[in-house]
Design an enzyme around this catalytic site. Structure first.
Site, PDB file in Angstrom:
ATOM      1  CE  LYS A  10      -6.563   0.541 -51.380  1.00 27.88           C
ATOM      2  NZ  LYS A  10      -6.703   1.254 -49.905  1.00 27.88           N
ATOM      3  CG  LEU A  99      -4.288  -4.927 -48.683  1.00 30.96           C
ATOM      4  CD1 LEU A  99      -3.981  -6.509 -48.607  1.00 30.96           C
ATOM      5  CD2 LEU A  99      -3.146  -4.277 -48.562  1.00 30.96           C
ATOM      6  N   GLY A 101      -9.132  -5.105 -52.430  1.00 30.51           N
ATOM      7  CA  GLY A 101      -9.506  -6.275 -53.006  1.00 30.51           C
ATOM      8  C   GLY A 101     -10.810  -6.385 -53.946  1.00 30.51           C
ATOM      9  CB  SER A 103     -11.809  -1.328 -55.286  1.00 29.40           C
ATOM     10  OG  SER A 103     -12.607  -0.902 -54.263  1.00 29.40           O
ATOM     11  CG  ASP A 136     -10.075   2.387 -52.704  1.00 24.23           C
ATOM     12  OD1 ASP A 136     -10.064   3.464 -52.554  1.00 24.23           O
ATOM     13  OD2 ASP A 136      -9.847   1.749 -51.682  1.00 24.23           O
TER      14      ASP A 136
END
Length: 283
Positions: A10, A99, A101, A103, A136
């Site tokens: 994300k 980013l 990762g 999560s 996240d």
């Protein structure tokens, strides 16, 4: 039988820290969207009641410190599963990069175990479970584009951004989210215009979106890691619009409408750091 799950990274279109709570966490308001940079997760049932993690990364543990392991442990306990699972993670998302990762991997494991053991648990319930693992994870269970509130556990789906390319550049450092949040002085923080970003998404207005992306944590990370600021300045200079640090960093991204321009910026940024990616938005 192996179950395969894609675990997309994300980026934050916004990250606003609102206040510190009595429990030590911070209330946040974050608009996130999925990108086409993903880890791939393969899950296979084991008859023996244990959890195994395999992956090729010297930076990521393969034991109970791994969020994917924690997700499997929590899932098995919650739903009374006495069988085991082998989880193989093929890493493509950079580690400690802002980013999501770890999560994304945890969310992929929750979705995958749901399919592996045919439990038909709703995404809402999986997201609620995931929110106890990391801030996240709830967003990553759903993916797409959403605003996260509370400490990240309250998710509201949003319209997708206008189609565009994303150039990502990550310097060769890791950033500790805990360290960055420990430096927060609420009274001195920049607060992005979340409403303007929401309007831009509804209107599918690319220039309005790029003009309003913002991250409360940027100045803190820039102060501790000046190379992140240098990468942001280089990406702006290269012609990217909507340039922002994602999460607590250190990855900086730029949104670009035209593929040819995005490719030029991608090639230019490779002179500044080794880890540079050119991907599409998924959200």
């Amino acid at each position: 039988m192996a179950i395969l799950e894609k675990a997309p990274a994300k980026i934050n279109l916004s990250l606003d820290v609102l206040r510190k709570r009595d429990d030590g966490y911070h209330d946040v308001e974050m608009i996130m969207t999925s990108i086409d940079l993903a880890d791939r997760i393969e899950l296979e049932q084991l008859e023996e009641d244990r959890i195994e993690i395999s992956l090729e990364s010297r930076y990521v543990p393969n034991d109970e410190r791994n969020l994917a392991y924690k997700a499997a442990q929590l899932f098995k306990k919650k739903y009374g599963i006495k069988k085991g699972v082998h989880i193989h993670i093929d890493k493509s998302i950079p580690v400690s990069a802002g980013l999501g990762g770890g999560s994304a991997d945890a969310a992929g494991v929750l979705r995958g175990l749901n399919r592996l053991w045919s439990l038909e648990i709703s995404l809402d319930e999986l997201a609620e479970l995931g929110s106890t693992i990391g801030a996240d994870v709830a967003f990553c269970v759903y993916g797409n584009t959403a605003i996260a509130r509370g400490y990240g556990e309250k998710i509201e789906q949003l319209p997708s951004p206008p189609p565009c390319w994303v150039v990502l550049a990550k310097p060769d450092i890791g950033v500790s989210t805990r360290t960055i949040f420990g430096q927060i002085d609420i009274g001195k923080l920049f607060h992005p215009d979340t409403t303007a970003i929401l309007d831009a998404l509804k209107e599918k207005n690319f220039s309005k979106l790029c003009s309003n992306v913002g991250n409360s944590l940027e100045e803190i990370t820039f102060g501790l890691h000046p190379e992140v600021l240098r990468i942001k300045e280089a990406m702006v200079q290269a012609g990217a619009t909507g340039v922002l640090m994602s999460g607590s960093g250190p990855t900086v991204y730029g949104l670009v409408e035209q593929q040819s321009k995005a490719t030029r910026i991608f090639n230019g940024m490779r002179g500044f750091c080794e880890e540079v990616y050119l991907v599409r938005l998924l959200g």
